[in-house]
Design a protein around this motif. Structure first.
Motif, mmCIF file in Angstrom:
data_model
loop_
_atom_site.group_PDB
_atom_site.id
_atom_site.type_symbol
_atom_site.label_atom_id
_atom_site.label_comp_id
_atom_site.label_asym_id
_atom_site.label_seq_id
_atom_site.Cartn_x
_atom_site.Cartn_y
_atom_site.Cartn_z
ATOM 1 N N THR A 99 -2.896 -6.639 1.833
ATOM 2 C CA THR A 99 -1.908 -6.513 2.905
ATOM 3 C C THR A 99 -0.727 -7.430 2.610
ATOM 4 N N ALA A 100 0.464 -6.882 2.671
ATOM 5 C CA ALA A 100 1.692 -7.673 2.521
ATOM 6 C C ALA A 100 2.431 -7.632 3.849
ATOM 7 N N SER A 101 2.987 -8.751 4.255
ATOM 8 C CA SER A 101 3.730 -8.801 5.514
ATOM 9 C C SER A 101 5.186 -9.148 5.241
ATOM 10 N N ALA A 125 -3.635 -12.684 3.387
ATOM 11 C CA ALA A 125 -3.683 -11.445 2.608
ATOM 12 C C ALA A 125 -4.309 -11.709 1.256
ATOM 13 N N PRO A 170 3.553 -8.607 -8.581
ATOM 14 C CA PRO A 170 3.033 -8.234 -7.270
ATOM 15 C C PRO A 170 3.553 -6.867 -6.814
ATOM 16 N N SER A 213 6.869 -8.441 -2.929
ATOM 17 C CA SER A 213 5.967 -9.285 -2.153
ATOM 18 C C SER A 213 5.408 -10.397 -3.038
ATOM 19 N N THR A 214 4.461 -11.144 -2.516
ATOM 20 C CA THR A 214 3.756 -12.154 -3.318
ATOM 21 C C THR A 214 2.287 -11.789 -3.451
ATOM 22 N N VAL A 215 1.950 -10.523 -3.204
ATOM 23 C CA VAL A 215 0.555 -10.081 -3.227
ATOM 24 C C VAL A 215 0.331 -9.106 -4.371
ATOM 25 N N THR A 217 7.373 -11.326 2.217
ATOM 26 C CA THR A 217 6.460 -12.440 1.985
ATOM 27 C C THR A 217 5.059 -11.981 2.321
ATOM 28 N N ALA A 218 4.092 -12.573 1.683
ATOM 29 C CA ALA A 218 2.712 -12.162 1.916
ATOM 30 C C ALA A 218 2.127 -12.939 3.070
ATOM 31 N N SER A 275 -3.485 -13.412 -5.544
ATOM 32 C CA SER A 275 -2.083 -13.403 -5.151
ATOM 33 C C SER A 275 -1.198 -13.903 -6.270
#
Length: 359
Positions: free
Chosen positions: A270-272, A322, A198, A284-286, A317-318, A292
């Protein structure tokens, strides 16, 4: 010029004019004749000037005092390439040129990666194709006498002209005998290459809520835009620097952030949960495309988190919503800033003479 040229007229008298001591009709005739000849010569010369200027403008010639056209003699190679030709290799276009090799000594090059890839398959491009960092993170398939190798674009070769790719020593050995030092090759962009994982994010040292800069990696294709927002605020476009960080001079707040990434082919994710943790790689996990990725397991060898509030968890974390999208992005493309001076590690053995100088 043939048209508009003026033949030389005879002098009206010694010294180029009629002597003032003469009197009578002859004097008047001499002055009148000289005046007529002068007016005729001046008129023809003026007409020639007008015709010459008209022909020059019609043919596209610039006045001598005008700045030289970009990309022609007189323009610096970086400025000329950047303004007229600069662009990373993309799409299915096959480029032909030459390859040399060098050793980054494990460093991540001008693209600011923490280190060279583990398989040491990487390449440096000249200023035109490096395009002030726009090529960073993309991949090329380079074909030489022995076969084809896929390499990560991670560095700039300041003296390399368009078509000259500077491979790692290991990558060069895959396509040619290193003893040759320089070989003819063809190369093309690897579109949507398989991703090793990711997206990752690294906030630059010195960043704070008042100045933001992030390095995005593991995106496969060259990037076109990076946007950042905190909470439910508006998206803010980051400006790409030629060392591959995406920067917001006025900052993006204390975080955590959502980061929206768009590549040159329209993939957008988009990753948050990206935190203000300068110097740490946050995974991230995206994935940039292909769906994903599973949640990353904590690396037991990673540096432990500090109890300080500023040292928040090192992985983003994603957002549940996303997902990758192939639709055209709505965010405007960010203009590249002026190119800066760049340098690389000393070249490896076997390099040809024209590639040994590296500032």
């Amino acid at each position: 010029m043939t048209d508009g040229s003026v033949s030389q007229q005879p002098d009206p008298g010694p010294g180029g004019r009629t002597p003032a001591a003469r009197s009578g009709p002859g004097r008047r005739r001499a002055r009148s004749g000289g005046r007529r000849r002068w007016l005729a010569a001046g008129g023809v010369a003026a007409l020639a000037t007008v015709l010459g200027l008209s022909l020059a403008l019609r043919s596209g010639a610039a006045p001598a005092c005008a700045a030289p056209p970009v990309g022609l003699a007189g323009a610096g190679p970086v400025a000329a390439g950047r303004l007229a030709l600069a662009a990373p290799p993309t799409g299915s276009t096959v480029h032909k040129g030459k390859a040399t090799f060098y050793d980054s000594k494990g460093a991540g090059g001008n693209c600011s990666y923490p280190s060279a890839p583990a398989d040491r398959m990487y390449v440096a491009l000249g200023p035109t194709e490096y395009s002030a960092g726009a090529a960073c993170g993309g991949y090329l398939d380079v074909t030489g006498p022995r076969g084809t190798v896929r390499v990560l674009i991670m560095d700039q070769c300041p003296e390399c002209a368009p078509g000259h790719v500077d491979l790692s020593r290991e990558a060069f050995a895959r396509i040619a005998d290193p003893v040759q030092g320089i070989v003819n090759v063809s190369y093309r962009a690897a579109v949507d290459p398989p991703l090793s994982g990711p997206l990752t994010f690294r906030i630059k040292e010195g960043a704070s809520q008042y100045w933001f800069a992030v390095l995005v990696a593991e995106h496969g294709n060259p990037l076109r835009a990076v946007e950042v927002r905190q909470g439910s605020g508006a998206w803010r476009a980051a400006a790409r620097q030629d060392y591959n960080y995406w920067q917001i001079d006025s900052g993006a707040g204390p975080g955590p952030y959502a980061v929206r990434v768009t590549d040159v082919y329209g993939h957008r994710v988009t990753a948050s949960g990206v935190t203000m943790s300068p110097g740490r790689v946050q995974r991230s996990t995206v994935k940039m495309y292909g769906g994903s990725a599973p949640a990353a397991r904590k690396n037991p060898t990673s540096r432990p988190s500090s109890p300080s509030p500023s040292a928040s968890p090192t992985r983003a974390t994603a957002s549940p919503s996303a997902v990758a999208s192939a639709s055209s992005p709505s965010a405007p493309e960010v203009s590249d800033p002026p190119a800066l001076a760049a340098s690389k590690a000393e070249p490896g053995a076997g390099r040809p003479v024209d590639c040994t100088s590296r500032s």
